[in-house]
Design a protein around this motif. Structure first.
Motif, PDB file in Angstrom:
ATOM      1  N   SER A 127       0.826  -1.201   0.000  1.00  0.00           N
ATOM      2  CA  SER A 127       0.000   0.000   0.000  1.00  0.00           C
ATOM      3  C   SER A 127       0.864   1.257   0.000  1.00  0.00           C
ATOM      4  N   THR A 159       0.607   3.914  -3.007  1.00  0.00           N
ATOM      5  CA  THR A 159       0.301   5.315  -2.708  1.00  0.00           C
ATOM      6  C   THR A 159       1.382   6.226  -3.264  1.00  0.00           C
ATOM      7  N   SER A 163      -4.041  -0.483  -3.638  1.00  0.00           N
ATOM      8  CA  SER A 163      -3.689   0.115  -2.346  1.00  0.00           C
ATOM      9  C   SER A 163      -4.809  -0.122  -1.346  1.00  0.00           C
TER      10      SER A 163
END
Length: 284
Positions: A87, A91, A110
């Motif tokens: 994640s 991001t 994500s």
């Protein structure tokens, strides 16, 4: 003998593979290293690929391969089950490349990575809120995505987990009952149970009907036990709360399996109020 030869051959191939990988690791030929990372990624050897990509992401920044290398690194961690790292890099990708080739996938994965990393309901649910927020952002940015329905299903599942967390908290207060040494609300555990269950019903109006029913009947039970154990000056008003709660419960769940129990609570509460209240407070 043949089995022994096969083992030797496999061991030799493994050592050769390790030797080749070690050469790539030590190499300063970053173009070759990048191609090797892609090859390992394509073969599903995500640990090897991620080790190479960790170094390459910084080196390739600003190049034609920078975008792809960052996305591949995120997918490596995702496929290894390291969802927090995945994640993080997804991001990083969509913040760096808001209109990139893989931006839709990065936002989706994500959120899904955070979803897959959420703990069971009895534990702290901070990461569950983060997962919901990430998936909602994905749907806002890509409202027509073919993955929207999957994202919505995950959000519903996460909300169910939050409801379950509140249910378990309310049930804990209820089970503690008259024990007075732990209640953070400053009142009784039954009052804490009522507040917690009411908040869950208010905050999650689309919770599963069976869980809403369990929360609602728990409120009724907690109010009744609180009234029974109250000092005389508070008992009439608290039995009246039971009566109000009964009507709310049967209105929401007219065919509940708890109807008979609710009716007994209503009967006892009404009897007490009619016996101890003034004439203008008598319940019909």
């Amino acid at each position: 003998m043949k089995k022994y030869i096969a083992i030797v051959l496999l061991s030799g191939a493994f050592l050769a593979s390790c030797g080749e990988y070690n050469k790539v690791i030590k190499s300063t030929d970053y173009i070759n290293k990048y191609e090797a990372a892609k090859s390992y990624f394509g073969q599903g050897e995500y640990m090897k690929a991620s080790t190479l990509l960790e170094e390459l992401v910084a080196f390739l920044k600003g190049s034609d391969n920078a975008e792809e290398s960052l996305y591949m690194l995120a997918m490596c961690y995702y496929n290894q089950g390291d969802y927090v790292s995945a994640s993080h890099y997804f991001t990083n990708y969509y913040n760096t490349y808001p209109k990139g080739v893989y931006t839709e996938l990065a936002r989706f994965h994500s959120g899904k990575a955070l979803y897959l990393d959420t703990p069971e309901a009895r534990l702290d649910q901070s990461s569950t809120y983060s997962a919901i927020q990430e998936l909602q952002m994905f749907m806002e940015y890509f409202p027509r995505s073919e993955r929207k329905s999957e994202a919505q299903i995950m959000i519903f599942a996460l909300q169910d987990k939050l409801v379950e967390k509140e249910y378990l908290s309310a049930k804990l207060y209820f089970d503690l009952g008259s024990y007075t040494m732990n209640c953070a609300y400053g009142g009784s555990n039954y009052e804490a149970c009522v507040v917690t269950a009411q908040n869950a019903l208010r905050d999650f109006p689309f919770a599963k009907p069976e869980r809403r029913e369990e929360l609602s009947v728990m409120i009724l039970r907690a109010r009744f036990l609180l009234a029974e154990q109250s000092i005389d000056s508070k008992r009439v008003s608290r039995y009246r709360d039971c009566i109000d709660e009964y009507y709310a419960f049967v209105n929401d769940f007219p065919e509940s399996k708890y109807i008979k129990e609710a009716e007994k609570i209503m009967s006892k509460s009404t009897d007490f109020v009619n016996k101890h209240a003034s004439k203008d407070e008598v319940v019909d």
